[in-house]
Scaffold this motif. Structure first.
Motif, PDB file in Angstrom:
ATOM      1  N   PHE A 117       0.840  -1.188   0.000  1.00 41.10           N
ATOM      2  CA  PHE A 117       0.000   0.000   0.000  1.00 41.10           C
ATOM      3  C   PHE A 117       0.876   1.238   0.000  1.00 41.10           C
ATOM      4  O   PHE A 117       1.985   1.228   0.533  1.00 41.10           O
ATOM      5  CB  PHE A 117      -0.905   0.017   1.240  1.00 41.10           C
ATOM      6  CG  PHE A 117      -1.872  -1.121   1.275  1.00 41.10           C
ATOM      7  CD1 PHE A 117      -3.158  -0.981   0.774  1.00 41.10           C
ATOM      8  CD2 PHE A 117      -1.501  -2.353   1.786  1.00 41.10           C
ATOM      9  CE1 PHE A 117      -4.048  -2.035   0.788  1.00 41.10           C
ATOM     10  CE2 PHE A 117      -2.385  -3.413   1.809  1.00 41.10           C
ATOM     11  CZ  PHE A 117      -3.655  -3.252   1.307  1.00 41.10           C
ATOM     12  N   VAL A 118       0.349   2.306  -0.580  1.00 40.02           N
ATOM     13  CA  VAL A 118       1.061   3.579  -0.622  1.00 40.02           C
ATOM     14  C   VAL A 118       0.090   4.673  -0.175  1.00 40.02           C
ATOM     15  O   VAL A 118      -1.117   4.594  -0.443  1.00 40.02           O
ATOM     16  CB  VAL A 118       1.622   3.866  -2.033  1.00 40.02           C
ATOM     17  CG1 VAL A 118       0.524   4.005  -3.064  1.00 40.02           C
ATOM     18  CG2 VAL A 118       2.515   5.082  -2.034  1.00 40.02           C
ATOM     19  N   ARG A 119       0.641   5.660   0.509  1.00 38.28           N
ATOM     20  CA  ARG A 119      -0.169   6.811   0.926  1.00 38.28           C
ATOM     21  C   ARG A 119       0.170   7.994   0.025  1.00 38.28           C
ATOM     22  O   ARG A 119       1.328   8.393  -0.073  1.00 38.28           O
ATOM     23  CB  ARG A 119       0.114   7.152   2.383  1.00 38.28           C
ATOM     24  CG  ARG A 119      -0.827   8.175   2.918  1.00 38.28           C
ATOM     25  CD  ARG A 119      -0.676   8.332   4.393  1.00 38.28           C
ATOM     26  NE  ARG A 119      -1.680   9.284   4.838  1.00 38.28           N
ATOM     27  CZ  ARG A 119      -1.837   9.670   6.061  1.00 38.28           C
ATOM     28  NH1 ARG A 119      -1.060   9.180   7.003  1.00 38.28           N
ATOM     29  NH2 ARG A 119      -2.752  10.539   6.367  1.00 38.28           N
ATOM     30  N   TYR A 125      -3.728   3.705  -0.696  1.00 35.45           N
ATOM     31  CA  TYR A 125      -4.147   2.999  -1.910  1.00 35.45           C
ATOM     32  C   TYR A 125      -3.471   1.633  -1.958  1.00 35.45           C
ATOM     33  O   TYR A 125      -2.312   1.481  -1.568  1.00 35.45           O
ATOM     34  CB  TYR A 125      -3.750   3.775  -3.171  1.00 35.45           C
ATOM     35  CG  TYR A 125      -4.446   5.089  -3.323  1.00 35.45           C
ATOM     36  CD1 TYR A 125      -5.681   5.157  -3.962  1.00 35.45           C
ATOM     37  CD2 TYR A 125      -3.900   6.266  -2.825  1.00 35.45           C
ATOM     38  CE1 TYR A 125      -6.341   6.367  -4.104  1.00 35.45           C
ATOM     39  CE2 TYR A 125      -4.552   7.474  -2.957  1.00 35.45           C
ATOM     40  CZ  TYR A 125      -5.765   7.516  -3.596  1.00 35.45           C
ATOM     41  OH  TYR A 125      -6.417   8.719  -3.723  1.00 35.45           O
ATOM     42  N   TYR A 126      -4.206   0.663  -2.489  1.00 40.63           N
ATOM     43  CA  TYR A 126      -3.652  -0.657  -2.766  1.00 40.63           C
ATOM     44  C   TYR A 126      -2.765  -0.540  -4.001  1.00 40.63           C
ATOM     45  O   TYR A 126      -3.173   0.050  -5.003  1.00 40.63           O
ATOM     46  CB  TYR A 126      -4.773  -1.654  -3.023  1.00 40.63           C
ATOM     47  CG  TYR A 126      -4.319  -3.002  -3.512  1.00 40.63           C
ATOM     48  CD1 TYR A 126      -3.761  -3.928  -2.644  1.00 40.63           C
ATOM     49  CD2 TYR A 126      -4.452  -3.344  -4.846  1.00 40.63           C
ATOM     50  CE1 TYR A 126      -3.344  -5.177  -3.107  1.00 40.63           C
ATOM     51  CE2 TYR A 126      -4.043  -4.590  -5.309  1.00 40.63           C
ATOM     52  CZ  TYR A 126      -3.486  -5.488  -4.425  1.00 40.63           C
ATOM     53  OH  TYR A 126      -3.070  -6.714  -4.883  1.00 40.63           O
ATOM     54  N   VAL A 127      -1.555  -1.100  -3.945  1.00 36.87           N
ATOM     55  CA  VAL A 127      -0.641  -1.075  -5.086  1.00 36.87           C
ATOM     56  C   VAL A 127      -0.658  -2.432  -5.779  1.00 36.87           C
ATOM     57  O   VAL A 127      -1.045  -2.560  -6.931  1.00 36.87           O
ATOM     58  CB  VAL A 127       0.794  -0.706  -4.654  1.00 36.87           C
ATOM     59  CG1 VAL A 127       1.737  -0.752  -5.832  1.00 36.87           C
ATOM     60  CG2 VAL A 127       0.824   0.664  -3.986  1.00 36.87           C
ATOM     61  N   ASP A 128      -0.218  -3.464  -5.083  1.00 35.67           N
ATOM     62  CA  ASP A 128      -0.169  -4.821  -5.623  1.00 35.67           C
ATOM     63  C   ASP A 128       0.137  -5.782  -4.492  1.00 35.67           C
ATOM     64  O   ASP A 128       0.244  -5.373  -3.334  1.00 35.67           O
ATOM     65  CB  ASP A 128       0.844  -4.953  -6.765  1.00 35.67           C
ATOM     66  CG  ASP A 128       2.273  -4.646  -6.342  1.00 35.67           C
ATOM     67  OD1 ASP A 128       2.583  -4.621  -5.135  1.00 35.67           O
ATOM     68  OD2 ASP A 128       3.115  -4.427  -7.231  1.00 35.67           O
ATOM     69  N   GLY A 129       0.309  -7.040  -4.834  1.00 38.35           N
ATOM     70  CA  GLY A 129       0.587  -8.026  -3.794  1.00 38.35           C
ATOM     71  C   GLY A 129       1.250  -9.266  -4.357  1.00 38.35           C
ATOM     72  O   GLY A 129       1.231  -9.507  -5.563  1.00 38.35           O
ATOM     73  N   ASP A 130       1.828 -10.018  -3.460  1.00 40.80           N
ATOM     74  CA  ASP A 130       2.449 -11.307  -3.793  1.00 40.80           C
ATOM     75  C   ASP A 130       1.623 -12.421  -3.174  1.00 40.80           C
ATOM     76  O   ASP A 130       1.374 -12.409  -1.958  1.00 40.80           O
ATOM     77  CB  ASP A 130       3.884 -11.372  -3.248  1.00 40.80           C
ATOM     78  CG  ASP A 130       4.787 -10.332  -3.883  1.00 40.80           C
ATOM     79  OD1 ASP A 130       4.673 -10.101  -5.098  1.00 40.80           O
ATOM     80  OD2 ASP A 130       5.616  -9.749  -3.144  1.00 40.80           O
ATOM     81  N   TRP A 131       1.210 -13.365  -4.010  1.00 43.45           N
ATOM     82  CA  TRP A 131       0.461 -14.525  -3.520  1.00 43.45           C
ATOM     83  C   TRP A 131       1.416 -15.495  -2.860  1.00 43.45           C
ATOM     84  O   TRP A 131       2.538 -15.691  -3.320  1.00 43.45           O
ATOM     85  CB  TRP A 131      -0.275 -15.213  -4.671  1.00 43.45           C
ATOM     86  CG  TRP A 131      -1.346 -14.344  -5.231  1.00 43.45           C
ATOM     87  CD1 TRP A 131      -1.277 -13.584  -6.360  1.00 43.45           C
ATOM     88  CD2 TRP A 131      -2.626 -14.095  -4.670  1.00 43.45           C
ATOM     89  NE1 TRP A 131      -2.460 -12.887  -6.525  1.00 43.45           N
ATOM     90  CE2 TRP A 131      -3.293 -13.180  -5.510  1.00 43.45           C
ATOM     91  CE3 TRP A 131      -3.261 -14.554  -3.531  1.00 43.45           C
ATOM     92  CZ2 TRP A 131      -4.585 -12.738  -5.232  1.00 43.45           C
ATOM     93  CZ3 TRP A 131      -4.551 -14.102  -3.269  1.00 43.45           C
ATOM     94  CH2 TRP A 131      -5.193 -13.211  -4.122  1.00 43.45           C
ATOM     95  N   LYS A 132       0.985 -16.095  -1.822  1.00 40.80           N
ATOM     96  CA  LYS A 132       1.811 -17.070  -1.093  1.00 40.80           C
ATOM     97  C   LYS A 132       1.252 -18.456  -1.294  1.00 40.80           C
ATOM     98  O   LYS A 132       0.130 -18.651  -1.591  1.00 40.80           O
ATOM     99  CB  LYS A 132       1.834 -16.715   0.393  1.00 40.80           C
ATOM    100  CG  LYS A 132       2.504 -15.376   0.608  1.00 40.80           C
ATOM    101  CD  LYS A 132       2.762 -15.183   2.070  1.00 40.80           C
ATOM    102  CE  LYS A 132       3.614 -13.982   2.275  1.00 40.80           C
ATOM    103  NZ  LYS A 132       4.977 -14.256   2.538  1.00 40.80           N
TER     104      LYS A 132
END
Length: 132
Positions: A117-119, A125-132
């Motif tokens: 997330f970034v402010r 705001y949601y930016v991206d993510g890594d699935w585990k």
């Protein structure tokens, strides 16, 4: 709707009502931004449960935002577990979570992600993510 889909609990252990929890962000995005990355992630989970594409798109960082959000018909969301909320600095944070759902065929699915997330301009705001 009474209980908040995100499952956040009050001091007595009861699930918070939607409008006192994620609903205040989802229903009033323009005037009520999420206070931190975990709160934004929880409200985005609730928006997935409620199929609120408007909120999901509005809370996605502009440079990473897709043109649309679609929902899989027949999916039933079963719960959210926040495993970690890590503040990196005043403008960046990560949240690790597991969301559970049942697909239209009845198969149980666990979605495990570490989201970034970034402010920007006082909003998370949601930016991206890594699935585990």
């Amino acid at each position: 709707m009474s209980d908040c889909p995100c499952g956040r609990r009050d001091a007595a252990g009861g699930v918070l009502p939607y409008l006192q929890c994620c609903g205040r962000y989802v229903e009033a995005y323009d005037s009520t931004p999420a206070s931190d990355a975990e709160t934004l992630m929880r409200s985005r989970y609730s928006a997935f449960v409620l199929e609120r594409a408007d909120y999901l798109l509005a809370t996605w960082q502009a440079g990473r935002r897709p043109s649309q959000v679609t929902f899989d018909p027949g999916v039933k969301w079963l719960g959210l577990e926040v495993r970690d909320h890590k503040v990196i600095d005043a403008g960046h944070a990560e949240v690790e979570f597991v969301a559970r759902q049942r697909d239209k065929g009845g198969r149980a699915v666990r979605l495990h992600e570490r989201s970034r997330f970034v402010r920007e301009d006082g909003r998370w705001y949601y930016v991206d993510g890594d699935w585990k």
